[in-house]
Design an enzyme around this catalytic site. Structure first.
Site, short mmCIF file in Angstrom:
data_model
loop_
_atom_site.label_atom_id
_atom_site.label_comp_id
_atom_site.label_asym_id
_atom_site.label_seq_id
_atom_site.Cartn_x
_atom_site.Cartn_y
_atom_site.Cartn_z
N HIS A 260 31.04 -39.69 -16.98
CA HIS A 260 32.35 -39.33 -16.44
C HIS A 260 33.01 -38.28 -17.30
CE1 HIS A 260 33.23 -41.49 -12.89
NE2 HIS A 260 32.87 -42.67 -13.38
N ARG B 152 10.45 -35.96 -2.94
CA ARG B 152 10.72 -34.79 -3.79
C ARG B 152 9.81 -34.77 -5.01
NH1 ARG B 152 14.63 -31.66 -2.35
NH2 ARG B 152 16.23 -32.49 -0.96
N ASP C 41 0.49 -37.65 -2.58
CA ASP C 41 0.38 -36.23 -2.94
C ASP C 41 -1.02 -35.94 -3.45
OD1 ASP C 41 0.10 -36.22 -5.87
OD2 ASP C 41 2.15 -37.01 -5.91
N GLY D 235 14.51 -39.93 -10.82
CA GLY D 235 14.43 -40.05 -9.36
C GLY D 235 13.69 -41.31 -8.93
#
Lengths: 471, 228
Positions: free
Chosen positions: A258, A371, A403, A437
Site C-alpha cells: 500500500h 500467461r 506448453d 502468477g
C-alpha cells in the site's frame, strides 16, 4: 473412534502388547499358585490331605463305631481306590481288617516326635498320628492302590466331594474368560489414554500443515498434567507463534505494498510532466521508465491480490457461471497477444460446464496459468488448452494447459506454486515474471476446493492441471 | 476553463496533478480530507470531481453517500486496484466512473474528457427530443420526464438512457454501451454499465409501473417499446 483398524498403529501395538503381558501374568500366576498349593496340600498322600481324611474317618468311628467305619472304608475304597486304616495308639486296627506288611512298615515311626511318614514302595503309603480335640490319639494310614478309582461309584453323597486335585475344569474356563475380559479392558483403556492425545495432536498438525493456523489442542489434550499434556501445550504455543508470524508477515506485505503505491502514483504524474516538458526528447528513456513503473505497479497489484485471497476464504461471493466460457475468453485474449510473438493459444477440447464459482478468481487463475505458458513456449508453437468433465471417483472439471517449452526439473514441480519461486537456470527465456502468477492461480483454485498440479509433458513442456469439483 | 475538484489526502500527488492539468488548460482545486471535500462541493460548482476512496474517515464512499443526493456533478472515483467492493459500492452510489490508483494521468485525463463530453454535449449538438414508452428525453436541456414527471439522473446515467432510447426496441451490447458512453473498452469484470443501468431502473420504477429496460443475459440491454 477408530474407523480403520490399522494393525501397525501405535494404539493396537500398545493394546496387544499390554494385553498379552497382562494375560500371561494373570495366567502364569494362577497356575503357579495352584501348583504350589497342590504340591503341599493336594498331594494325594501328603500330610494336609491325610489329616482331612483322618478327621473324617475318626469322626465316623467315634459316632458309628467300628462297623460304621468299616462301611465307610469300603465306600472310600470303591470311590477312590484308596485303602484306609485306622489304628489306635497301640497299633491295633480298629475295624479288625487285615493289613499288608507295607502298612505295618508305615506304622513304625523312626522318631517319637514324628507325626507323618511316607513309604513310596512297594505300595505308596502314608501314615499320620492324629489327636482329636478330646485328646484321643490315633494313627491313620492311607494306601494308594495301583488301579484307578471305580468311576461308577464316584459320588459319596454323605461326605461331599473329595477330589484329590484342586478346582474343576470349569473354574479354569471361567478364570481364562474373566482375565481375557479384564486385561483386555485395561489394555484398551491404557492404549486410548496414551494414544488418543497423540492422535489429536497429529490431526491438529495435519490441519496446521494444510494452512489452518487457528487450530489448537488446548481443550482436548492440554489439561493433562503429563508429558502428553506438555506436548499439547507446546503445540499450541508453536501454532500461535506461527499464526502471529504469518499474520504479521502478511500485514507487512500488505502495508508495504500500500505504501509503495503512494510514491508510485506520484511517479507516474511526474513522469508525464517530464514527458510533456521535454517535448519528445528522451522519449525512449521515458518509455522505459513508464514500462518499469507499470511492472512495479503490476507486481504490487499481484501481491495485494494474493494477500487478499488469503483472507478471503469466508467472504467468497459465488455465482453459477459457465467455466468453459471463461476459459474461451482467456484463450481468445491470450492468443491475441501471443500472436504478436509468433505463438498461439488453442482450445483443443471443450465441454460446457456451469459451476458455483467466483468468476473473477477463476478467470485470474486460468489467465495466470495460460500467461505463464505463453511465456515459456517456444516461437511457432501453440499452447493447448482443454476443458473436460471427469467422473472417476469424484466429479471434476479438468482444465489442462500444455506448453512446449523446456519444462521444469522434476524436483521443482512441487515448489512451482510457492510465491516468488523462479527457476533460475533458464536464461534463454524471458524472465519478466515474479513467480507469483502461479501462486495466485493455486490460491484461487484452492478457495474453490479444487486442486492444481504440474507435471512435465511426455516429450517436452509443462502441463498444468486444474481440477474443480462439480457438486 | 474546466474546473476540477480533486479530493485526495496525498498533498504532493495533488500538486503534481495540478501542474499536469494546467498544461491541459484545466484548473484544479483540492480538498485533502472528506469533510473539506463535501464543503468544497457545496460551496462551488465544479465541472468534474475526482474522489479518492482511500482516505482517513470520512472516506470517499461516505463523501459520495452524502453528496450524491444533493448534486449531479460528475464524479470519478480513484480506487485501490482490485478492491472491487469499493468500485461496486461507488458505482451503486452514483459515481460516474472509476480508475484504479496508481493510474496513468493520461488515462485520468481521458476519463475526465469523456465525462465532460457527456455533460457538454448539449452545447455543440442540435437539441433533440426522444420519446419512448412513458419516457421523454431532451438532449438540449438534459432533462427526462416519466409520465410527465421530471426525474433526476447523473450525466452518465443520462447518456446510458439516451443510448438505450436511441436504439429502443433493439438490443444494445454492453461493449457498445461502454464504448459510446464511457469512451473505453469493456473489461472482463467491468460492471460499470450494469451498475448505471440498475440505478436508472430504480429511478424509472419509482415513477412508472412498466419495466422499460430489459436485461439480455450475457449480451446487453434493451429498451422495450411496447409491453408484450
Amino acid at each position: 473412534m477408530f474407523k480403520v483398524i490399522n494393525i501397525h498403529s501405535l494404539f493396537w501395538k500398545i493394546f496387544f502388547a499390554f494385553w498379552l503381558a497382562l494375560l500371561l501374568i494373570v495366567l502364569i500366576t494362577a497356575f503357579l499358585t495352584n501348583y504350589i498349593i497342590n504340591f503341599e496340600d493336594r498331594r494325594p498322600l501328603g500330610p494336609v490331605v491325610l489329616e482331612k481324611n483322618a478327621a473324617r474317618a475318626i469322626k465316623v468311628y467315634e459316632e458309628e463305631g467300628n462297623i460304621g467305619l468299616r462301611k465307610y472304608f469300603d465306600e472310600v475304597h470303591d470311590a477312590y481306590g484308596v485303602n484306609e486304616f485306622l489304628f489306635d495308639i497301640e497299633n491295633n486296627e480298629l475295624t479288625n481288617k487285615t493289613y499288608p506288611y507295607s502298612v505295618q512298615r508305615a506304622l513304625v515311626f523312626e522318631d517319637i516326635e514324628d507325626n507323618y511318614k511316607f513309604v513310596p514302595s512297594p505300595v505308596r503309603t502314608g501314615a499320620l498320628k492324629y489327636e482329636t480335640e478330646t485328646g484321643n490319639r490315633y494313627i491313620f494310614v492311607s494306601q494308594m492302590l495301583t488301579r484307578g478309582p471305580d468311576s461308577k461309584n464316584k459320588k459319596l453323597s454323605r461326605f461331599g466331594k473329595r477330589g484329590p486335585l484342586g478346582p474343576p475344569l470349569e473354574m479354569y474356563t471361567l478364570l481364562i474368560t474373566v482375565s481375557l475380559f479384564v486385561t483386555g479392558l485395561i489394555s484398551y483403556l491404557l492404549s486410548s489414554y496414551l494414544v488418543t492425545p497423540i492422535q489429536r495432536v497429529r490431526a491438529a498438525t495435519k490441519k496446521l500443515s494444510e494452512g489452518d493456523l487457528s487450530v489448537r489442542v488446548t481443550s482436548t489434550v492440554s489439561p493433562r498434567k503429563d508429558e502428553l499434556g506438555g506436548l499439547g501445550k507446546d503445540f499450541d504455543q508453536m501454532a500461535s507463534r506461527l499464526e502471529s508470524l504469518m499474520s504479521s508477515q502478511q500485514r507487512m506485505l500488505r502495508d508495504v505494498s500500500h505504501e509503495l503505491r503512494t510514491p508510485l502514483a506520484r511517479l507516474l504524474v511526474a513522469l508525464e510532466l517530464a514527458r510533456t516538458k521535454s517535448k519528445g526528447a528522451s522519449k525512449n528513456e521515458h518509455d522505459r521508465i513508464e514500462y518499469e513503473t507499470q511492472r512495479l505497479n503490476h507486481l504490487i497489484g499481484q501481491i495485494l491480490e494474493l494477500v487478499r485471497m488469503e483472507q478471503r476464504e469466508s467472504t467468497l461471493a459465488l455465482a453459477n457461471e459457465n467455466v468453459t466460457e471463461i476459459v474461451r475468453q482467456v484463450v481468445k485474449d491470450a492468443n491475441f497477444e501471443a500472436v504478436k510473438q509468433n505463438k498461439g493459444v488453442q482450445l483443443i477440447a471443450v465441454e460446457d460446464c456451469y459451476l458455483e464459482i467466483n468468476a473473477e478468481l477463476i478467470h485470474s487463475a486460468i489467465e495466470n496459468v495460460v500467461r505463464n505458458a505463453v511465456k515459456f513456449t517456444p516461437k511457432n508453437s501453440n499452447i493447448e488448452v482443454s476443458v473436460e468433465k471427469h467422473t472417476a471417483d469424484k466429479d471434476y472439471l479438468t482444465i489442462t494447459v500444455r506448453d512446449f517449452g523446456p519444462g521444469v526439473p522434476s524436483e521443482a514441480l512441487e515448489q512451482l506454486f510457492e510465491p516468488f519461486y523462479k527457476i533460475r537456470s533458464r536464461d534463454d527465456v524471458d524472465s519478466s515474471g515474479y513467480g507469483i502468477g502461479l501462486t495466485i492461480a493455486e490460491r484461487a483454485v484452492r478457495l474453490h476446493n479444487g486442486m492444481i498440479s504440474a507435471k512435465n509433458g511426455e516429450v517436452s513442456g509443462l502441463v498444468i492441471i486444474i481440477k474443480l469439483p462439480i457438486n | 476553463m474546466t474546473t476540477i475538484l480533486l479530493i485526495d489526502d496525498d498533498k504532493e500527488f495533488c500538486l503534481l496533478l495540478k501542474e499536469f492539468f494546467k498544461i491541459e488548460d484545466m484548473e484544479v482545486t483540492f480538498a485533502h480530507d472528506g469533510k473539506a471535500g463535501i464543503e468544497a462541493m457545496q460551496a462551488a460548482r465544479h465541472d468534474v470531481v475526482v474522489l479518492d476512496i482511500m482516505m482517513p474517515p470520512p472516506n470517499g464512499i461516505e463523501v459520495l453517500k452524502k453528496v450524491r443526493p444533493q448534486s449531479n456533478v460528475p464524479i470519478i472515483m480513484l480506487t485501490a486496484r482490485g478492491e472491487d467492493i469499493d468500485r461496486i459500492v461507488g458505482l451503486e452510489l452514483g459515481a460516474d466512473d472509476y480508475l484504479s490508483k496508481p493510474c496513468n494521468p493520461r488515462e485520468l485525463l481521458a476519463r475526465i474528457r469523456a465525462v465532460l463530453r457527456r455533460t457538454q454535449l448539449s452545447n455543440t449538438e442540435q437539441p433533440e427530443v426522444i420519446n419512448a414508452g412513458q419516457v421523454t428525453l431532451n438532449t438540449g436541456t438534459r432533462t427526462i420526464t416519466v409520465n410527465g414527471k421530471l426525474i433526476e439522473l447523473t450525466s452518465t446515467q443520462f447518456s446510458v438512457l439516451e443510448q438505450l432510447m436511441r436504439h429502443a426496441g433493439k438490443v444494445i451490447t454492453k461493449e457498445d454501451l461502454t464504448e459510446k458512453v464511457l469512451d473505453r473498452k469493456l473489461d472482463s469484470f467491468d460492471r460499470s454499465i450494469d451498475m448505471h443501468v440498475s440505478n436508472i431502473r430504480k429511478v424509472l420504477n419509482r415513477n412508472s409501473e412498466i419495466q422499460h429496460i430489459k436485461t439480455i443475459r450475457n449480451v446487453g440491454y434493451q429498451f422495450v417499446l411496447e409491453q408484450e
